[in-house]
Design an enzyme around this catalytic site. Structure first.
Site, PDB file in Angstrom:
ATOM      1  N   HIS A  91     -70.609 -61.426   5.691  1.00  0.00           N
ATOM      2  CA  HIS A  91     -70.271 -62.741   6.261  1.00  0.00           C
ATOM      3  C   HIS A  91     -71.104 -63.821   5.571  1.00  0.00           C
ATOM      4  CE1 HIS A  91     -69.716 -66.010   9.073  1.00  0.00           C
ATOM      5  NE2 HIS A  91     -68.626 -65.373   9.469  1.00  0.00           N
ATOM      6  N   GLU A 161     -62.794 -66.122   3.892  1.00  0.00           N
ATOM      7  CA  GLU A 161     -63.396 -67.171   4.718  1.00  0.00           C
ATOM      8  C   GLU A 161     -64.037 -68.210   3.797  1.00  0.00           C
ATOM      9  OE1 GLU A 161     -64.220 -65.923   8.987  1.00  0.00           O
ATOM     10  OE2 GLU A 161     -65.992 -65.329   7.872  1.00  0.00           O
TER      11      GLU A 161
HETATM   12  P1  13P Z   1     -65.277 -70.550  13.058  1.00  0.00           P
HETATM   13  O1  13P Z   1     -63.932 -70.085  13.552  1.00  0.00           O
HETATM   14  O2  13P Z   1     -66.200 -70.990  14.163  1.00  0.00           O
HETATM   15  O3  13P Z   1     -65.149 -71.553  11.944  1.00  0.00           O
HETATM   16  O4  13P Z   1     -65.988 -69.275  12.416  1.00  0.00           O
HETATM   17  C1  13P Z   1     -65.303 -68.556  11.457  1.00  0.00           C
HETATM   18  C2  13P Z   1     -66.073 -67.337  11.141  1.00  0.00           C
HETATM   19  O5  13P Z   1     -67.147 -67.423  10.574  1.00  0.00           O
HETATM   20  C3  13P Z   1     -65.514 -66.048  11.561  1.00  0.00           C
HETATM   21  O6  13P Z   1     -66.201 -64.983  10.974  1.00  0.00           O
END
Ligand code: 13P
Length: 250
Positions: A91, A161
Site C-alpha cells: 500500500h 491506487e
Molecule cells: P480512500 O478511499 O480513503 O482514498 O483510500 C483509498 C485507499 O488507500 C484504499 O486502500
C-alpha cells in the site's frame, strides 16, 4: 459472471468493539454479484472471523519472514489461523511512511502465497510521476517487481491506487480523484500489459481500482470489464456508505 470484488481497507480504524458493531449491522446485499472483503486491523481479525459470514477477511500487511525474532511483526501463518484469506501488500501508505521497496513487497507476496493467502498487491504513480508522463513506466515496474517469481499471477489481486487520488495524501491540498476516463485508460493498459507478460494467467488476473472511491463515482466505472472491483478507504468506514458502494454493482 465473475463477481466484482468490493474491498474495504479500514486502515488504522476500529477497535474490536467498533469492528463487531459494523459486522452486526452489515449485510452483503449484492452477494450474487459482489464478493465483499474487509481488510481490518490485525487486532480485529480473530473476532470478525467468528462473528460474521457476510464478508471475507483480509489483513493490511504481513511480515516477509515465516517466524523468528522480528518484534512487532505478524507472519502469514498467524494470519491464516485467524481467518485472513487475503492480505494487502505494498500500500502506498506503507511504501511512503515505512519506506517499503518493491523487493520487500515481492518478499511479502511470496510469504503469503506459501500459506495460500491471496495477496492484494497495490501500486500506482505519484502526482509528480503522472505530471512528468511516467505513469505507465512506474506501473510496469511496480507490477513486474512485485510479481517476480510468482508461479501463477492469477493468484494475486492487483490494486491500482494512484497515490494522488488517495484521500490520505490530499490533506490540505486541492482534492483530485481519478476520472472515469483516467481509470478506464490505465486499467486497459494494465490488462494489456498482464496479457503480454503472463499470457492466459495474466488475462485471468483481477485488477481493482482504489483512490477516493465513493458510491457516486463508483457507479460510473464499476461496470467496465477491465475494472474487477474497488478498494475503498474512507467510505468503507460506515456500513451505510460502504453498502451504497456495494449497491453500485449491477
Ligand atoms: P480512500 O478511499 O480513503 O482514498 O483510500 C483509498 C485507499 O488507500 C484504499 O486502500
Amino acid at each position: 459472471m465473475t463477481k466484482k470484488l468490493i474491498i474495504a481497507n479500514w486502515k488504522m480504524h476500529k477497535t474490536n468493539t467498533e469492528a463487531l458493531a459494523f459486522a452486526k449491522q452489515f449485510k452483503n446485499t449484492q452477494s450474487r454479484k459482489a464478493k465483499v472483503i474487509v481488510a481490518a486491523p490485525f487486532t480485529d481479525l480473530a473476532t470478525l472471523s467468528v462473528a460474521q459470514k457476510d464478508f471475507q477477511l483480509a489483513a493490511q500487511d504481513v511480515s516477509a519472514y515465516d517466524e523468528g525474532a522480528y518484534t512487532g511483526e505478524i507472519s502469514a501463518r498467524m494470519l491464516k489461523e485467524v481467518g485472513a484469506e487475503y492480505c494487502i501488500v505494498g500500500h502506498s501508505e506503507r511504501r511512503i511512511y515505512h519506506t517499503e521497496t518493491d523487493a520487500m513487497v515481492s518478499a511479502k507476496v511470496q510469504a503469503l502465497l506459501k500459506k495460500k493467502i491471496t495477496p492484494i498487491l497495490c501500486f500506482g504513480e505519484t502526482r509528480e510521476e503522472r505530471d512528468s508522463g511516467k505513469t505507465k513506466v512506474i506501473i510496469k515496474k511496480q507490477i513486474t517487481k512485485g510479481l517476480q517469481g510468482v508461479d501463477d499471477v492469477s493468484e494475486v489481486i492487483l490494486a491500482y491506487e494512484p497515490v494522488w487520488a488517495i484521500s490520505t495524501f490530499q490533506k490540505g491540498k486541492k482534492k483530485s480523484s481519478a476520472s472515469e476516463g483516467d481509470i478506464a485508460q490505465v486499467h486497459a493498459y494494465i490488462k494489456d500489459l498482464l496479457a503480454k507478460l503472463f499470457g492466459n494467467q495474466g488475462q485471468r488476473t483481477a485488477v481493482v481500482y482504489g483512490g477516493s472511491v465513493h458510491a457516486r463515482t463508483c457507479e460510473n466505472f464499476i461496470k467496465y470489464d477491465d475494472v474487477d472491483g474497488v478498494l475503498v478507504g474512507r467510505e468503507s468506514l460506515t456500513v451505510a456508505s460502504f453498502q451504497d458502494i456495494i449497491n453500485t454493482v449491477e
